[in-house]
Scaffold this active site. Structure first.
Site, PDB file in Angstrom:
ATOM      1  NE  ARG A 221     -55.059  23.497  10.935  1.00 24.22           N
ATOM      2  CZ  ARG A 221     -55.730  23.533  12.030  1.00 24.22           C
ATOM      3  NH1 ARG A 221     -54.766  24.101  13.091  1.00 24.22           N
ATOM      4  NH2 ARG A 221     -56.973  23.833  12.031  1.00 24.22           N
ATOM      5  CG  HIS A 269     -53.765  20.022  18.188  1.00 21.93           C
ATOM      6  ND1 HIS A 269     -53.817  19.893  17.031  1.00 21.93           N
ATOM      7  CD2 HIS A 269     -54.527  21.504  18.342  1.00 21.93           C
ATOM      8  CE1 HIS A 269     -54.458  20.645  16.255  1.00 21.93           C
ATOM      9  NE2 HIS A 269     -55.118  21.532  16.986  1.00 21.93           N
TER      10      HIS A 269
END
Length: 306
Positions: A221, A269
């Site tokens: 994250r 991502h």
């Protein structure tokens, strides 16, 4: 009849519709159902469903992503929430990403890729046994990555906030354990969830505990790292490189320093991308468990946030 609302974005519906119908041929699956008739919601961050109150017969919300921080704090959600744990697709993808970049940093491959060969200095990297790797986060993804890295001969230390036992891995936990885990990490992999306890975990003080010249790989994250502290450590030489797959703002802004910094490799991502074919099987499996009166798998601890 089991009714399933697909509330994970219209752009995904065309991909998931045939897969879910094939897995659950007797269920009604649609993007638009009367809330009071919905038994399950297939969910994703950014869903149009934010108020779960009208779903009076809802049994569970089944998230398509591993990350659930965008929904755990929703006070209207009173039913079980399951996150995506997909060992065939998502977990394997993460293992491949982490293993590839750990090896890249271990071997110093950036020196030879897209750079002219200067001279003939034959300086070999150490063998894997002499390159300590630390993985912060020993959940499903972290444990799988730790096992894969250890299988290549790296000494792997894993840290988690609560005690874990992963065969072949030095497992530490708590504040003292974190300090020890950081001090040995020539390559640090971040696979923790985003919670209030993990936000900015890698601040200037934590980064300073790493061996000088350490590399960071973050497919966990973006909020785990203090961006300014990371850039300062790269500029000072405390860190040699950072490979980042997640960011505080996504997509990563065009003018963000991470895009142009010579010691940062940003990726969009993709480390643990949800594969529709295998994710549909996970979703269907949980629906079948719910309809059979069996416990749901991969439930989120709402207090812990993951």
């Amino acid at each position: 009849m089991t009714n399933i609302l697909f509330a994970a974005g219209a752009q995904r519906w065309t991909t998931y519709e045939p897969l879910l119908r094939a897995e659950l041929p007797d269920a009604t699956i649609a993007c638009d159902l009367p809330p009071e008739e919905v038994d399950y919601i297939v969910y994703a961050p950014g869903s149009e469903v934010q108020d779960f109150t009208p779903f009076t017969r809802l049994k569970a919300v089944l998230n398509l992503w591993a990350g659930v921080e965008n929904v755990t704090g929703n006070d209207t959600l009173k039913v079980p929430l399951a996150r995506m744990v997909d060992t065939e697709g998502l977990t394997q993808g993460m293992v491949e990403y982490v293993t590839g970049h750990v090896l890249r940093h271990h071997l110093g491959m950036d020196r030879f890729i897209n750079q002219p060969l200067e001279g003939w200095g034959q300086e070999a990297p150490p063998l894997s046994a002499d390159r300590p790797v630390t993985i912060l986060g020993l959940g499903t993804l972290g444990s799988a990555c730790a096992a894969a890295i250890a299988a290549l001969g790296f000494p792997v230390t894993g840290w988690s906030r609560t005690p874990r036992d992963v065969p072949g891995i030095t497992c530490l936990h708590g504040a003292d354990g974190l300090d020890t885990a950081l001090r040995s990490a020539e390559i640090l992999v971040l696979l923790l969830p985003h919670t209030p306890a993990t936000r900015n975990l890698m601040d200037a003080a934590a980064i300073a505990k790493l061996p000088k010249g350490a590399a960071i790989v973050n497919p966990g994250r973006g909020q785990l790292i203090d961006d300014d502290a990371l850039l300062a450590a790269l500029d000072s030489g405390q860190l040699s490189h950072a490979t980042l797959d997640v960011f505080r703002t996504e997509p990563l802004p065009e003018d963000h320093p991470f895009r142009s910094h010579p010691k940062v490799t940003p990726t969009p991502h993709i480390a643990a991308f949800t594969r529709a074919e295998t994710a549909a099987r996970v979703i269907a499996g949980n629906v079948r468990r719910g309809e059979a009166g069996e416990p749901f798998e991969h439930l989120v601890d709402r207090d812990a946030g993951y």
